[in-house]
Design an enzyme around this catalytic site. Structure first.
Site, PDB file in Angstrom:
ATOM      1  N   GLU A 182      58.889  35.255  18.051  1.00 36.66           N
ATOM      2  CA  GLU A 182      60.051  34.807  17.263  1.00 36.66           C
ATOM      3  C   GLU A 182      61.337  34.857  18.092  1.00 36.66           C
ATOM      4  O   GLU A 182      62.199  33.987  17.955  1.00 36.66           O
ATOM      5  CB  GLU A 182      60.207  35.641  15.990  1.00 36.66           C
ATOM      6  CG  GLU A 182      59.016  35.600  15.033  1.00 36.66           C
ATOM      7  CD  GLU A 182      58.568  34.219  14.636  1.00 36.66           C
ATOM      8  OE1 GLU A 182      59.362  33.276  14.698  1.00 36.66           O
ATOM      9  OE2 GLU A 182      57.384  34.083  14.277  1.00 36.66           O
ATOM     10  N   ASP A 196      47.660  38.992  18.795  1.00 36.02           N
ATOM     11  CA  ASP A 196      48.596  39.704  19.672  1.00 36.02           C
ATOM     12  C   ASP A 196      47.943  40.104  21.000  1.00 36.02           C
ATOM     13  O   ASP A 196      48.588  40.050  22.056  1.00 36.02           O
ATOM     14  CB  ASP A 196      49.123  40.971  18.979  1.00 36.02           C
ATOM     15  CG  ASP A 196      50.240  40.655  17.986  1.00 36.02           C
ATOM     16  OD1 ASP A 196      50.461  39.474  17.667  1.00 36.02           O
ATOM     17  OD2 ASP A 196      50.892  41.620  17.532  1.00 36.02           O
ATOM     18  N   LEU A 219      53.420  35.383   9.114  1.00 37.45           N
ATOM     19  CA  LEU A 219      53.826  36.599   9.825  1.00 37.45           C
ATOM     20  C   LEU A 219      55.340  36.686   9.924  1.00 37.45           C
ATOM     21  O   LEU A 219      55.926  37.751   9.706  1.00 37.45           O
ATOM     22  CB  LEU A 219      53.235  36.604  11.241  1.00 37.45           C
ATOM     23  CG  LEU A 219      51.742  36.314  11.388  1.00 37.45           C
ATOM     24  CD1 LEU A 219      51.330  36.428  12.850  1.00 37.45           C
ATOM     25  CD2 LEU A 219      50.925  37.255  10.543  1.00 37.45           C
ATOM     26  N   GLY A 220      55.973  35.564  10.308  1.00 39.29           N
ATOM     27  CA  GLY A 220      57.416  35.596  10.503  1.00 39.29           C
ATOM     28  C   GLY A 220      57.962  34.227  10.809  1.00 39.29           C
ATOM     29  O   GLY A 220      57.204  33.260  10.936  1.00 39.29           O
TER      30      GLY A 220
HETATM   31  N1  ARG Z   1      53.598  31.934  12.634  1.00 40.61           N
HETATM   32  C1  ARG Z   1      54.694  32.454  13.390  1.00 40.61           C
HETATM   33  C2  ARG Z   1      55.600  31.376  13.999  1.00 40.61           C
HETATM   34  O1  ARG Z   1      55.234  30.234  14.246  1.00 40.61           O
HETATM   35  C3  ARG Z   1      54.324  33.548  14.368  1.00 40.61           C
HETATM   36  C4  ARG Z   1      53.020  33.645  15.029  1.00 40.61           C
HETATM   37  C5  ARG Z   1      52.970  34.859  15.954  1.00 40.61           C
HETATM   38  N2  ARG Z   1      51.655  35.152  16.554  1.00 40.61           N
HETATM   39  C6  ARG Z   1      51.221  36.389  16.850  1.00 40.61           C
HETATM   40  N3  ARG Z   1      50.093  36.584  17.490  1.00 40.61           N
HETATM   41  N4  ARG Z   1      51.857  37.457  16.539  1.00 40.61           N
HETATM   42  O2  ARG Z   1      56.763  31.603  14.313  1.00 40.61           O
HETATM   43 ZN    ZN Z   2      56.336  30.043  16.194  1.00 40.77          ZN
END
Ligand code: ARG
Ligand code: ZN
Ligand code: CA
Length: 259
Positions: free
Chosen positions: A169, A232, A128-129
């Site tokens: 983030e 989310d 995702l980011g």
């Molecule tokens: N995988 C990413 C990280 O560890 C983001 C996870 C965000 N989760 C969400 N439900 N949007 O930075």
């Molecule tokens: Zn994270």
């Protein structure tokens, strides 16, 4: 730190297709989510289990799309760059015009937020980011999020379509670690925050309270925290202890944002 700290944001939309060139409205919706979540104005904070309600924190941070560019000229706070790259990795190529991305604006004055066409981690697959913690190089400072996980409208895609990837983030950008301590499923890792219970591994989806691991009964893992890995719709709080770490960051390595 007293009062509300305003963080100017520049969103760099780096796109390979027209669809990936997300609209101003989708970006505005993302900023709105950050402003709810970091002021504890998110309506779903009411779903925090009673045991943790006293820990929920108003982080007193406000995000505003930049109105002045680095030269002092008026800006929408959004840059748009068409790229030949359709999938970026974790090598920060997206953060440099010379490698198919867009150069950062000065990291001591702006939160740089790159919107990627697609993001691939060589070990994990599609992600995702990701974010850079305080103390790193200015040229790569900020967040990168793939467009389907930005905001709540347009190309935002369930179950990551409530703008919480950016909330998470920005937490890293302010020096927060994952609440399970990044030790796999073990009970020895720590996020260095006293009021987030020691937890085994990440939680996914929308778990049911309580989920007990690491002798953390009766309340279990704080999977409703923004720094877990749920959908989310399942994350809606930071704690007072996490706020203390964010305060230390804003009074330390990111003090250029304090007025
Ligand atoms: N995988 C990413 C990280 O560890 C983001 C996870 C965000 N989760 C969400 N439900 N949007 O930075
Ligand atoms: Zn994270
Ligand atoms: Ca752990």
């Amino acid at each position: 730190r007293v009062g509300v700290t305003v963080i100017p944001v520049v969103v760099h939309v780096v796109h390979h297709t027209a669809e990936q060139d997300i609209g101003d409205d989708q970006i505005a919706g993302q900023i709105d989510v950050l402003n709810q979540d970091y002021r504890m104005l998110n309506p779903d904070v009411s779903k925090v289990p009673a045991a943790w309600q006293p820990l929920a924190a108003d982080c007193r941070i406000e995000f505003r799309l930049a109105s002045q560019d680095p030269d002092g000229l008026p800006t929408s706070g959004i840059t748009r760059t068409r790229t030949e790259t359709d999938t970026f990795g974790m090598d920060d190529a997206i953060k440099f015009t010379a490698s198919g991305g867009q150069d950062a604006w000065p990291a001591d004055q702006y939160l740089n937020f790159w919107v990627a066409p697609r993001l691939q981690d060589p070990t994990v697959g599609e992600i995702l980011g990701y974010a850079q913690f305080p103390g790193g190089p200015a040229a790569t400072d900020g967040l990168v999020i793939a467009h389907p996980f930005v905001g709540t409208t347009g190309t935002a895609r369930a179950p990551f379509d409530l703008g919480r990837t950016a909330t998470h983030e920005v937490g890293h950008w302010l020096n927060l670690f994952h609440i399970w301590g990044d030790d796999g499923q073990g009970c020895s890792g720590s996020d260095f925050v006293a009021d987030t219970p020691n937890a085994g591994g990440p939680n996914f989806g929308t778990p049911t309270f309580p989920h007990v691991t690491c002798n953390n009964a009766p309340d279990g893992d704080m999977f409703v925290n923004y720094m877990d890995y749920t959908d989310d719709a399942g994350m809606f709080m930071f704690t007072q202890g996490q706020l203390a770490r964010m305060d230390a960051t804003l009074e330390g390595p990111r003090s250029s944002f304090l007025k």
